[in-house]
Design a protein around this motif. Structure first.
Motif, PDB file in Angstrom:
ATOM      1  N   GLU A 266      57.789  -8.123 -17.907  1.00 56.11           N
ATOM      2  CA  GLU A 266      58.325  -7.440 -19.094  1.00 56.11           C
ATOM      3  C   GLU A 266      58.816  -8.453 -20.123  1.00 56.11           C
TER       4      GLU A 266
ATOM      5  N   GLU B 125      57.717 -11.424 -20.613  1.00 51.14           N
ATOM      6  CA  GLU B 125      56.588 -11.995 -21.343  1.00 51.14           C
ATOM      7  C   GLU B 125      56.126 -11.050 -22.447  1.00 51.14           C
ATOM      8  N   GLN B 126      56.016  -9.760 -22.099  1.00 52.96           N
ATOM      9  CA  GLN B 126      55.606  -8.795 -23.116  1.00 52.96           C
ATOM     10  C   GLN B 126      56.628  -8.732 -24.248  1.00 52.96           C
ATOM     11  N   THR B 127      57.885  -8.781 -23.837  1.00 53.91           N
ATOM     12  CA  THR B 127      58.945  -8.705 -24.847  1.00 53.91           C
ATOM     13  C   THR B 127      58.898  -9.905 -25.782  1.00 53.91           C
TER      14      THR B 127
ATOM     15  N   ARG C   5      56.206  -9.411 -28.154  1.00 54.78           N
ATOM     16  CA  ARG C   5      56.592  -8.454 -29.217  1.00 54.78           C
ATOM     17  C   ARG C   5      57.566  -9.093 -30.187  1.00 54.78           C
TER      18      ARG C   5
END
Lengths: 364, 260
Positions: free
Chosen positions: A209, A211-213, A216
């Motif tokens: 998460e 990494e995704q954050t 983003r």
């Protein structure tokens, strides 16, 4: 004729009556001593083994025999059911939290010690189970200090009393270690559902998460930077216009002196068929346009600032969560690194070749 | 006579003797029952038999019992406390005095004193034709001679065994006071706690069986005398040897039954 022959009947009568009377007295005393006519209260306890337990074994309380073991039976679940009784005159010593403990001597023989519960309650109902000293229930009662446990005066028994809890703890630790090892192995294989496995799974998910954050956040930051750059470009143009305007105002040969000069623009303004006026109106119109653009830019800046304000807690939360996840992961990794069972055992020793060679080892 | 004939004759003789002894035993039981139910003439014989066998042997039994109790207490109190099992002295006392040696030693004393006396007396009666006189006058010699002696010896053995136990168990207390003085109450409590009803019953059963064996063997061998006075000491010796052998065998059987 001897006296005994003359009174043979009396002598024999005394002989018989005395023997019978003494025997009857002995039996009555025996019955009284062995409590043939008194009630016994029977209870059960479950031991793991019948070793050192035998029917007739006394049950003592503070050195007094208060009962005896009457029967030993092996149950279906491999527990040993020990039936015993407590004498009527000692039944008030028994209460709900009572325990019994098997104490054996290395020289042979043994006894069962009765430990009284600390709370004064009615005796347990006849046929009830009184837990043993080493059972889970007994351990709980002792930990909760609900039972009065007297220390034995026998040195060997004292030593055994001290060793027994240690052995119990060692046994417990070994059992827990075995379970922990199994859990750990299962956790490392990803097959467990325990807390460590939860932490590892949570750490893995949190890292993903995160990494995704981060992606983003980078996108948001790029967009924001782009918007800010465009806004800054607009503000820069406006500022340059304002600077030019101010410089024009400050210039003595500029617009204002020309306006104040009798031959200047003001006179011309009043007498130039509104040419200058139209120019001024046009400038004002340009200024209004610039001010409008400036207001829009300010509004955009305000909106962006507001967006940043609303996004900041989420970003802060995401970053904090990521930091906690990294801390937890670091703890888990640290604990795994410190666990001797997971270090791969004793490292293989590197054999150091000897620098000394015997004469016999030389080739000849 | 060939060897086979001798073996055959000896076997037949043994079997006949055994059957005779069994018949004698059954007849004694039968006449004893009749003696008990219709006791008139032989009551004086019974009383005198209890006097001779029981009362007169009491001093010997008491002496042996006290000595045995003393030895057990002294040995036990010197050994058992070293193993922390001093309380087992009462169990040892009861096993030795009440259960095993009490009945057996009493029976041996009765055999040595009364068994030989009965065999000798009945042998002399046979030699002096008194038995024939009983038979001629229509008096059953088993009922009037053997039955009161059977009852007297059995009863005396039982009573002497009770006295043996009492002297052995209580008399040892006196000895204990010289070795390891303890209060009488404590001694009695310890002893009575170790003594069980089974021990008492076992001892009583043994003494009754032993008394019956002594009386049967003594009267049987006494009546086996035929005509010569030289047969009387032989009968007495056989009475003692057979009696003690049978006592030990019976003791083993009863003890075995008790433990089974």
């Amino acid at each position: 004729m001897k006296l005994r022959y003359r009174f043979a009947n009396q002598v024999v009568g005394v002989f018989v009556i005395l023997a019978v009377a003494l025997t009857v007295a002995l039996i009555v005393l025996m019955g009284s001593n062995q409590r043939w006519f008194k009630k016994n209260f029977y209870y059960h306890s479950y031991f793991t083994t019948a070793s050192d337990i035998a029917p007739g074994m006394p049950i003592t309380f503070r050195g007094f025999t208060i009962g005896k073991v009457t029967a030993i039976t092996l149950q279906e679940d491999n527990n040993v059911d020990v039936e015993f009784y407590i004498q009527e005159e000692f039944i008030d010593k028994a209460n709900e939290d009572s325990l019994i403990q098997l104490v054996t001597s290395p020289l042979g023989g043994g006894q069962i010690i009765f430990h009284q519960g600390r709370m004064a309650t009615d005796p347990p109902p006849e046929g009830a189970v009184i837990p043993t000293y080493d059972s889970k229930q007994g351990l709980r009662l002792r930990e909760e200090n609900r039972v009065i446990v007297l220390r034995s005066t026998d040195a060997i028994a004292q030593a055994l009393d001290q060793i027994d809890p240690i052995l119990s703890n060692v046994d417990l630790v070994l059992s827990n270690l075995a379970v922990l090892t199994d859990d750990l192995n299962a956790t490392l294989r990803g097959e467990a559902s325990g807390p460590v496995a939860g932490i590892l799974a949570g750490a893995e998910g949190a890292v993903a998460e995160l990494e995704q954050t981060v992606v983003r956040v980078n996108q948001v930051l790029d967009d924001t930077t782009e918007q800010i750059n465009s806004l800054l470009g607009e503000v820069e143009g406006i500022a340059s216009n304002l600077g030019e305007t101010t410089a024009a105002l400050r210039d003595p040969t500029g617009l204002v002196p020309m306006l104040l000069d009798p031959k200047g623009s003001l006179a011309t303004l009043l007498d130039d068929d509104n040419v200058l006026f139209d120019q001024i109106v046009g400038i004002i119109a340009d200024l209004e346009l610039s001010i409008g653009s400036l207001q829009e830019s300010i509004a955009d800046v305000e909106n962006f600032t507001e967006y940043l304000n609303t996004t900041q807690p989420q970003l802060t939360g995401i970053l904090e969560e990521g930091r906690q996840t990294l801390d937890a992961s670091q703890d888990v990794i640290e604990s795994l690194r410190n666990n001797p069972l997971l270090r791969g055992g004793i490292p293989e020793a590197q054999e150091q070749p000897s620098t000394f060679e015997s004469i016999r080892d030389e080739a000849f | 006579m060939g060897a086979i004939e001798r073996i055959g004759a000896a076997t037949i003789g043994r079997v006949r003797g055994l059957l005779y002894a069994l018949g004698f035993m059954v007849d004694v039981f039968k006449q004893t029952f009749r003696f008990v139910t219709r006791r008139k003439v032989g009551s004086r014989v019974l009383t005198m038999q209890v006097l001779f066998t029981g009362v007169e042997a009491l001093s010997v039994v008491a002496t042996i019992s006290l000595s045995l109790g003393a030895v057990i207490v002294i040995q036990g109190l010197s050994l058992l406390p070293q193993f922390g099992q001093g309380q087992l002295i009462f169990d040892v006392l009861i096993i030795v005095i009440t259960r095993e040696l009490g009945p057996l030693l009493t029976a041996v004393i009765v055999t040595a004193r009364s068994g030989t006396a009965i065999s000798t007396e009945l042998g002399n009666m046979v030699i002096s034709h008194e038995i024939e006189a009983y038979v001629v006058t229509g008096i059953n010699p088993i009922r009037h001679i053997v039955a009161p002696r059977f009852i007297g010896v059995t009863l005396s053995t039982l009573l002497l065994n009770l006295y043996f136990n009492i002297f052995g168990l209580l008399g040892s207390f006196v000895v204990t006071q010289f070795v390891n003085p303890i209060p009488l109450g404590e001694y009695l409590n310890g002893m009575l706690a170790s003594l069980s009803l089974t021990d008492v019953v076992s001892s009583v059963v043994k003494s009754i069986v032993f008394g019956a064996i002594i009386a049967l063997i003594a009267t049987y061998h006494g009546l086996q005398v035929e005509r010569a006075t030289t047969e009387i000491p032989v009968a007495a010796i056989r009475s003692v040897s057979h009696g003690i052998t049978m006592l030990i065998i019976a003791n083993a059987i009863i003890t075995l039954v008790y433990y089974i």
